[in-house]
Design an enzyme around this catalytic site. Structure first.
Site, PDB file in Angstrom:
ATOM      1  CG  ASP A 409      -1.561  -0.866   8.975  1.00  0.00           C
ATOM      2  OD1 ASP A 409      -2.594  -1.148   9.640  1.00  0.00           O
ATOM      3  OD2 ASP A 409      -0.514  -0.479   9.528  1.00  0.00           O
TER       4      ASP A 409
HETATM    5  C1  NOJ Z   1      -2.936  -0.222  12.410  1.00  0.00           C
HETATM    6  C2  NOJ Z   1      -1.617  -0.782  12.823  1.00  0.00           C
HETATM    7  O1  NOJ Z   1      -0.587  -0.105  12.144  1.00  0.00           O
HETATM    8  C3  NOJ Z   1      -1.505  -2.274  12.586  1.00  0.00           C
HETATM    9  O2  NOJ Z   1      -0.299  -2.717  13.138  1.00  0.00           O
HETATM   10  C4  NOJ Z   1      -2.673  -2.990  13.181  1.00  0.00           C
HETATM   11  O3  NOJ Z   1      -2.535  -4.370  13.000  1.00  0.00           O
HETATM   12  C5  NOJ Z   1      -3.944  -2.460  12.564  1.00  0.00           C
HETATM   13  N1  NOJ Z   1      -4.058  -1.033  12.833  1.00  0.00           N
HETATM   14  C6  NOJ Z   1      -5.184  -3.153  13.082  1.00  0.00           C
HETATM   15  O4  NOJ Z   1      -5.437  -2.766  14.387  1.00  0.00           O
END
Ligand code: NOJ
Length: 917
Positions: A409
């Site tokens: 993530d």
């Molecule tokens: C953080 C989020 O938790 C995730 O779901 C997302 O895909 C990424 N940011 C990218 O925006």
């Protein structure tokens, strides 16, 4: 002074060599920064030490018991060291590193201080498949799993039973045949191996390293290498984020509420085509966390609070997305169940619960051939999820045989050594956003060059990433990226390609099929040509700022059709209930009077508007989202479970003025509705969830009876917040890791209510219809197994032995193929056609340690005419009837009688039977 036993001293000697080596790695890094400039890095000695320490805890802190029968001998010997030596290794690593948060708070269950198996550790490590240990070239014995590039769960597909499958030719929705992606993955890996065969180490590392935050046009970007074009990774689970002329689909939670696999698939396919149409290679969804906490801020992105329902929705969504051409990404792996301190909490989960609840949807995604998985922000049993050998290498890549790649993530990556724990791709690539440093990039190159990490591991990372690209045939006329997520109005980088096609139709269909009718007294609904209608509530109308006026939808103003955060899209338009009701009422009877009152705070005005109207339709909501946005004091997670913006007084005021008050709730999840649910003037309630851009049209379809509601709750609506088992943890200072112990084990949502005899307001699986159905003719049979190649495994399972642990063992075909068939009749006993959602709950034998009822099957029986009967069949696999034996590390049939019920909710059972196991 710390006094060490001789065996521990030996281990310390080994680790100190590693530590010294790791520190020299940081020196080397500074000298040889050969990765892309944007991600060249600087790692300090102290960060290297903390990295080492937390990686040590990835070995030591996995509180999962393992027996000699499990996996390869290296796994069992290393794991036995791990499970026996928590405290000692922990204090040792703290002593080495000056204590880190990751290693300082270990599970309470980790009590033994004996380090009996050190000699086994050394011999197992040297017997591993990796390069031999040398004094100058150390390959860390951190991973207990040898990196075979892709364990194949279905190496020998059985013709006619499990057809060979590629993403472009998936089985039809709802098929109980398990698609065999083995041959397609094998082809893809072989092409990837060829592709990278002449590449330099830096080129392979570059494939694993994002270009850095805002370093490209998508939220995540991998730079091109040679003639390979790189990757665009883009949110979200409900449509393409940060661009225009795309569809705003219903949220995951609304989709799950349909309990219809055909719609799960149709939405996935439509979204897949839109991502591809915009040039996105990797769609960052579906999201499949479990809704463990009713207030969890991102629950609405997922599919509810039951692993089976979530698993089916994840499976069909992945098949749909990838059929559309885009790589899917199963996220957030794993145990990311609340927003509060999501980067500073350790979800402490026992092995059985992990397998049966949280891992299941990811396993279903792997069965659907998912290309990528995103590891989450949190720690799992005291080790960050993105450097967790247990969850990444052992569970995901080994046990369930995942052949694609794991990305972090955004910012969830904490060490270069995460590579050995199974992390394949760093996103967005830099250590902190726009820092121009990276845990991978030059650091990874340096770690390989100084022998800390085997080059074969980098080959494996690059191969997995590029194989996913070929699995989806993205080398065949794939569109160029045609938008700029960071500047949507820049004429140079936005081609404004319209990818919407007729996808509004599936949005509208899911919106109405996902609406759950909770109350309907004396046929209040469907509406019968009312002469006057009052439409009440801020949620019925438009936002003062338009549909996209709040960044990432972080405001609750006007009708609510999605939550907030990264799980959103721009709305191309948003049909409000108010405009759709006006149009539908005039179509119904020209001249119908429609009045409205949009202020929730002026309840006297609302009551006056509703007075003497044939029906008062009150629209209310509850919102939540991701933690980087706070709305009205809700920091992602909801601060309570009440409806928002004065909703309860508003409903009560309207109901006091109008005896035919119909409430429509747009909500991210369960809410407490006790103040008014039993009010006799509240004649009907529809739980309309988060319907996306066609919100108003979808709700009029249900209100007027053009669609007979068939939605079912994907979670329990309680009478009191305290009735839910697991609660949001809001403590912590941020200076230390917040412990979140999953002490409820298997008992989340309805399982907790059932286990503790708590009466919910509306149970999981509940939903009314404008007609009624009867159930009859239950029949259960054993499905003859034409293929006898697994007869011995099946017989062992039947005799109660745990399935042997092996690569791909949890996704083995013999475990998942249909083994029992349940058939029954569903008859429409009412006066209008309707769709029934038949549900099957297994009651495991007493003593199996399972909750009283667990969902193991459901089937939508569509458009049954009045008086018509349909035969429904649901199959069960051996896996469906197994529990995870943490000691034996295998799926096992518990001893005793297996009963089951078929019915229309988790508490309204109509037929009962016994499974002939
Ligand atoms: C953080 C989020 O938790 C995730 O779901 C997302 O895909 C990424 N940011 C990218 O925006």
């Amino acid at each position: 002074m710390v006094v060490l036993s001789p065996r521990l001293s030996a281990l310390c000697a080994l680790l100190l060599t590693v530590c010294a080596n790791a520190q020299s790695a940081s020196t080397v890094t500074a000298l040889s920064s050969s990765a892309p400039a944007s991600v060249s890095s600087a790692v300090s000695a102290s960060s290297t030490a903390s990295e080492l320490s937390s990686t040590v805890s990835s070995v030591s802190a996995s509180s999962f018991a393992t027996s000699e029968t499990s996996v390869a001998s290296i796994t069992s010997s290393l794991s036995s060291v791990a499970s026996e030596s928590f405290s000692t290794l922990s204090s040792f690593s703290s002593a080495v590193s000056g204590s880190t948060a990751a290693s300082s708070s270990l599970p309470a269950s980790a009590s033994s201080t004996d380090i009996a198996s050190l000699s086994t550790l050394s011999s197992a490590a040297s017997a591993s498949t990796g390069p031999p240990l040398e004094s100058t070239q150390i390959t860390l014995p951190i991973s207990s799993y040898g990196f075979t590039s892709f364990p194949v769960p279905s190496a020998s597909p059985i013709p006619g039973v499990f057809p060979s499958t590629a993403p472009k030719s998936p089985p039809p929705p709802g098929s109980s045949l398990i698609p065999d992606f083995g041959p397609a993955w094998a082809r893809a890996h072989s092409r990837a191996r060829q592709q990278i065969s002449g590449w330099s180490l830096e080129q392979k590392v570059s494939v694993a390293t994002g270009v850095g935050w805002m370093g490209g046009r998508c939220v995540g970007n991998i730079a091109p290498v040679a003639d390979w074009p790189g990757l665009c990774l883009e949110d979200s689970p409900l449509g393409v984020r940060f661009t225009d002329f795309v569809t705003a689909f219903p949220a995951g939670i609304t989709t799950a509420s349909t309990w219809r696999r055909d719609l799960f698939r149709a939405r996935g396919l439509a979204m897949g085509r839109e991502f591809k149409g915009k040039g996105v290679h990797v769609a960052l969804g579906p999201m499949m966390n479990m809704g463990r906490i009713a207030q969890g801020g991102r629950n609405w992105e997922g599919f509810g609070a039951d692993p089976f329902l979530t698993g089916e929705a994840a499976y069909e969504t992945v098949l749909g997305l990838q059929n559309g051409g885009v790589q899917a990404c199963a996220k957030h792996y794993i145990n990311n169940e609340q927003e509060h301190f999501r980067t500073q909490e350790s979800s402490n989960v026992d092995d059985r619960t992990e397998h049966e609840i949280y891992l299941h949807p990811f396993m279903r995604s792997v069965q659907a051939g998912v290309a990528s998985v995103m590891c989450s922000y949190n720690l799992v049993n005291d080790t960050y999820a993105c450097q967790n050998d247990r969850t990444l290498n052992q569970l995901l890549k080994d046990e369930i045989g995942f052949q694609g790649y794991v990305m972090s993530d955004w910012g969830a990556h904490h060490s270069t050594l995460a590579a050995v724990a199974g992390l394949d791709m760093s996103m967005p690539g830099d250590i902190t956003f726009s820092s121009h440093t990276s845990w991978y990039g030059a650091n990874l190159t340096a770690y390989v060059e100084n022998g800390t990490i085997a080059e074969s591991r980098v080959d494996d990372m690059a191969e997995r990433i590029i194989a996913a690209y070929y699995l989806l045939e993205q080398d065949q006329n794939y569109p160029e990226v045609s938008f700029n997520a960071f500047d949507m109005t820049d004429p140079a980088t936005n081609a404004h390609v319209d990818v919407q096609a007729d996808h509004y139709k599936v949005v509208r269909e899911i919106g109405s099929a996902g609406a759950v009718l909770l109350k309907n007294v004396a046929g209040a609904l469907p509406l019968k040509t009312p002469r006057s209608i009052a439409v009440i509530g801020n949620d019925s109308g438009p936002s003062t700022r338009g549909p996209n006026g709040y960044s990432d939808r972080g405001g609750d103003d006007g009708t609510l059709a999605m939550g907030w955060g990264s799980g959103t899209t721009q709305f191309p338009y948003l049909v409000t209930p108010l405009e759709a009701i006006q149009a539908r009422a005039q179509q119904d009877a020209p001249g119908t009077q429609v009045s409205w009152w949009l202020s929730n705070w002026d309840t006297a005005g609302a009551a006056a508007t509703a007075f003497q109207q044939d029906v008062a339709l009150v629209f209310v909501n509850a919102d939540s989202g991701e933690d980087y946005i706070t709305v009205d004091g809700n920091e992602g997670d909801r601060k309570n479970l009440t409806l928002w913006i004065n909703a309860d007084p508003l409903i009560e005021a309207v109901a006091s003025a109008n005896p035919n008050t119909v409430v429509v709730v747009h909500s991210v999840g369960p809410a407490i509705i006790e103040p008014w649910i039993e009010n006799p003037n509240v004649t009907a309630v529809i739980w309309a969830s988060l319907p996306g851009q066609e919100s108003g049209n979808a709700i009029v379809d249900v209100l007027w009876g053009d669609v007979n509601p068939s939605g079912r709750l994907p979670y329990t609506i309680a009478k009191s917040p305290a009735d839910y088992g697991a609660q949001l943890i809001t403590g912590g200072t941020g200076d230390e890791i917040l412990r979140i112990d999953y002490t409820e084990g298997l008992n989340i949502d309805y399982r907790h209510f059932d286990s503790n005899n708590i009466e919910p307001r509306f149970e999981f699986g509940f939903g009314l219809s404008y007609t009624t159905f009867s159930y009859s003719g239950l029949h259960v049979s054993t499905i003859p197994q034409a293929d006898r190649t697994s007869a011995a495994l099946e017989a062992a399972w039947a005799s109660g032995k745990a399935a042997p642990a092996a690569a791909g063992g949890s996704t083995a075909l013999w475990l998942h193929r249909p083994a029992f068939k349940v058939t029954f009749q569903v008859r429409n006993t009412g006066h209008v056609a309707g769709t029934e959602i038949a549900q099957l709950y297994v009651h495991f034998p007493a003593g199996a340690g399972e909750p009283p009822s667990v969902l193991r099957g459901f089937e939508d029986v569509q458009d049954v005419r009045p008086g018509e009967s349909r035969t429904v069949s649901i199959t069960l696999s051996r896996y469906d009837l197994s529990v995870w034996d943490a000691e034996a590390q295998g799926w096992k049939k518990p001893a005793g009688k297996f009963e089951f019920s078929v019915g229309t909710s988790s508490r309204d059972f109509r037929l009962k039977g016994t499974i002939p196991v």
